[in-house]
Scaffold this motif. Structure first.
Motif: not given
Ligand code: ADP
Length: 659
Positions: A35-49, A59-65
């Motif tokens: 629903g929402f993601i801030n810049t800091s988290m985007l930076n961590i994830w290496g993703k865009k808005n 969008v982030a299958p690497e977090f499936e665990n």
């Protein structure tokens, strides 16, 4: 709080969240739509808005665990917190593992249903790395420390061991030192007491460090004169002798030197004496093998060498004398039956140089007539108890030589402690010439005696004629009687010489016949009774004793012995004669109470021309051939003749013949 919250517009709130440093993402469905993601988290994830409103898995299958955990939080409404959790995030298009502290907090509505999850996360990778690094370095440090510790412990252990070793080494060293000291003392003691002369010279100057009593005696020096001094200074008497040079040579070359019976002039109470020594110069080496001294061992052999030289000189002189005298010398080794001799003997016996032969080969050279006699004489000499004397004359006929050589052998046998003969050595003299001379002399004596007999016979006849004619004049009768006695004596003497010459030239023959010994002795006694009134001759003729012999020659023997008994007795002393049978022999004895014979003369009485040399004898005439002739005659009869006498008391002469 609630009120405060409400004062902010939702956009404002989102804006704040957008710029918040705390990385935040809000999931708004159970399927985890973002629903929402801030810049800091985007930076961590290496993703865009543009990932907003998409499902997390898409969008982030690497977090499936993490999805099941999020779903659990959604369904249960219970928050979830974790620290230092690894998660693979995209970084520059690649997946990188990082570490996070994160929280899933469900937002619950009034009915208690979850309608959102706020997920905050802090990247703790750096901190963790730092921690890890720290931990690692700490661990390293620890490990190192441990290692150092261990090393230290090992070092300490080693140190302890080394210490122990050191201790042991030191005690061993101490022991070794004591032993060394003891052995040095011992070596010195041995050197000091050694019967051989010993000294130790140190350094190129040959400083005398040790010199024992024996060497000081040889050197003729005292301890004070030599110890601590250079050898050449301590012993200047050796100037001009080779010793200094030898010591230098041994010191510089390291080669030992030996001298055998070396002649040296030694110091002796201010002057020099000639000495002979055996010596050894031994280099003394240090641990590196270099020479730092010389050990000198000396044995003085002056006495031995001088004695040997003296013996050699004597032997040389003896050899010279033997050679000059033309003597042969013979050596017979009775143990190995080997016979040899000097060159002269070898030439006589036809022996090659260096030849040793057995005795029977040697005796082969002896003339047949003499061989048995010589072998008997050798065997007698080699029999213990015989005295070992060997003295015999014989002829040899060496192989290859025509002429006979007459020799006189004289030797002595030596026996071992078991009375077994070891050797028979002696000399051999060529008596061929001597024998020929003797023969000539005998011929001369024989001839002269024979010539003298003829005038003497006529003289005797004339005297007898005169005696018959001069019966009226008593003085003439007595004088003629005495003249007759003298003529008889002279006849007897000339007969003696004649017999001697015949005997020596082997021309004496026995004219054997059977006769009564009693009768013969009585005849002889009667003849004496007429002529010698001064002594009474006592003889008892009893049963006849028949013998087979030369009557006239046995008569001569009896005459001879009785005339001696009278000659060597004082006036009035009786002569006792007996004739008796003893063990198949007739024994005749003539006993007198005259001057007697000394023991040393007894043995030689029967030798030719032997006369006892005493003052009593000066007044009694004679030639010393009577007993010699008697002995020869008796021996030719295989009889025996001997004498017993006590000097000053009288003598008894015996002869015996087998019946
Ligand atoms: P001689 O012509 O000298 O008597 P003999 O051969 O008869 O020669 O004797 C040798 C020597 O022995 C004598 O010179 C004498 O010294 C000694 N002799 C012989 N018979 C007797 C005896 N009955 N008593 C003492 N000495 C004797």
């Amino acid at each position: 709080m609630h009120d405060n919250f409400l004062t902010l517009a939702p956009t404002q709130l989102l804006e704040i969240l957008t710029f918040s440093h705390e990385a935040t993402v809000i999931f708004i469905s159970s399927e985890l739509h973002i629903g929402f993601i801030n810049t800091s988290m985007l930076n961590i994830w290496g993703k865009k808005n543009d990932i907003v409103s998409h499902r997390l898995i898409d969008v982030a299958p690497e977090f499936e665990n993490f999805i099941p955990i999020l779903q659990e939080v959604w369904s249960t409404g219970k928050p979830f917190k974790a620290k230092d959790t690894p998660a693979n995030t995209m970084d520059g298009g690649v997946l990188v593992q990082k570490y996070f502290n994160f929280e899933y907090r469900p937002i619950i509505d009034k009915e208690g249903k979850t309608y959102a999850i706020i997920n905050t996360a802090t990247d703790v990778s750096d901190r963790r790395q730092a921690l890890l690094d720290k931990e690692l370095s700490e661990r390293h440090l620890n490990d190192e420390l441990l290692a150092i510790n261990e090393e230290q412990e090992a070092a300490i252990e080693e140190l302890r061991a080394t210490n122990e070793e050191l201790f042991e080494t030191r005690s061993n060293l101490n022991k070794a030192n004591t032993q060394l000291l003891e052995s040095e003392i011992r070596v010195r003691e041995i050197l000091e007491q050694a019967p051989l002369g010993m000294c130790m010279l140190v350094g190129p100057e040959h400083i005398i460090e040790i010199a024992n009593e024996s060497i000081l005696k040889i050197w003729g020096r005292s301890k004070n004169e030599v110890i601590g001094k250079a050898h050449h200074q301590a012993r200047p008497e050796l100037i001009g002798q080779p010793v200094y040079k030898w010591l230098d040579e041994v010191y510089t070359t390291g080669r030992a030197r030996k001298n055998h019976e070396f002649k040296v002039m030694l110091y002796n109470h201010g002057s020099l004496r000639e000495a002979y020594v055996n010596s050894i110069y031994q280099p003394i080496r240090n641990a590196e093998g270099g020479v730092n001294g010389v050990l000198v061992i000396i044995e003085e052999v002056t006495d031995d060498v001088k004695k040997r030289m003296e013996a050699q000189r004597t032997q040389d002189m003896l050899n010279l004398a033997i050679e000059a005298g033309g003597f042969g010398t013979f050596y017979y080794n009775a143990v190995h039956n080997r016979f040899t001799g000097n060159d002269i003997l070898k030439s006589w016996f036809g022996l090659e140089d260096g030849n040793e032969i057995s005795l029977n080969l040697a005796t082969d050279v002896i003339c047949d007539a003499d061989r048995e006699k010589v072998i008997n004489a050798i065997n007698t000499a080699l029999t213990y108890g015989s005295g070992g004397d060997y003295d015999i004359e014989y002829s040899i006929c060496a192989p290859g030589t025509e002429s006979l050589r007459m020799v006189r052998a004289k030797g002595k046998a030596i026996f071992d402690s078991d009375k077994k003969p070891i050797s028979l050595n002696g000399t051999l003299q060529d008596i061929t010439e001597l024998k020929q001379d003797e023969q000539r002399k005998n011929d001369f004596i024989g001839m002269v005696s024979h010539e003298l007999k003829t005038p003497l016979t006529s003289l005797k006849a004339y005297l007898q004629l005169l005696q018959i004619k001069a019966v009226k004049d008593p003085f003439t009768v007595v004088a003629l009687g005495k003249a007759n006695t003298q003529v008889k004596k002279m006849t007897a003497m000339i007969d003696g010489f004649l017999n001697l010459s015949r005997l020596e030239s082997g021309k004496i023959y026995l004219d054997l016949e059977r006769f009564d010994m009693m009768e013969l002795i009585e005849e002889v006694v009667n003849e004496f009774s007429v002529t010698s009134a001064s002594n009474q001759i006592l003889f008892n003729r009893v049963n006849p004793i028949s013998v087979h012999a030369d009557r006239s020659k046995i008569g001569q023997v009896a005459t001879n012995l009785i005339s001696n008994a009278i000659k060597y007795s004082g006036d009035g002393e009786n002569i006792e004669i007996s004739c008796l049978v003893k063990e198949n022999s007739v024994v005749v004895s003539i006993k007198d109470y005259g001057i007697g014979i000394k023991p040393e003369d007894l043995e030689r009485l029967f030798e030719r021309f032997y006369r006892v040399d005493t003052s009593d004898m000066k007044t009694i005439s004679g030639f010393g051939i009577g007993l010699y002739l008697s002995a020869e005659i008796i021996q030719r009869h295989n009889g025996k003749i001997w004498v017993e006498s006590i000097y000053g008391e009288g003598s008894t002469f015996y002869f015996s013949l087998s019946i």
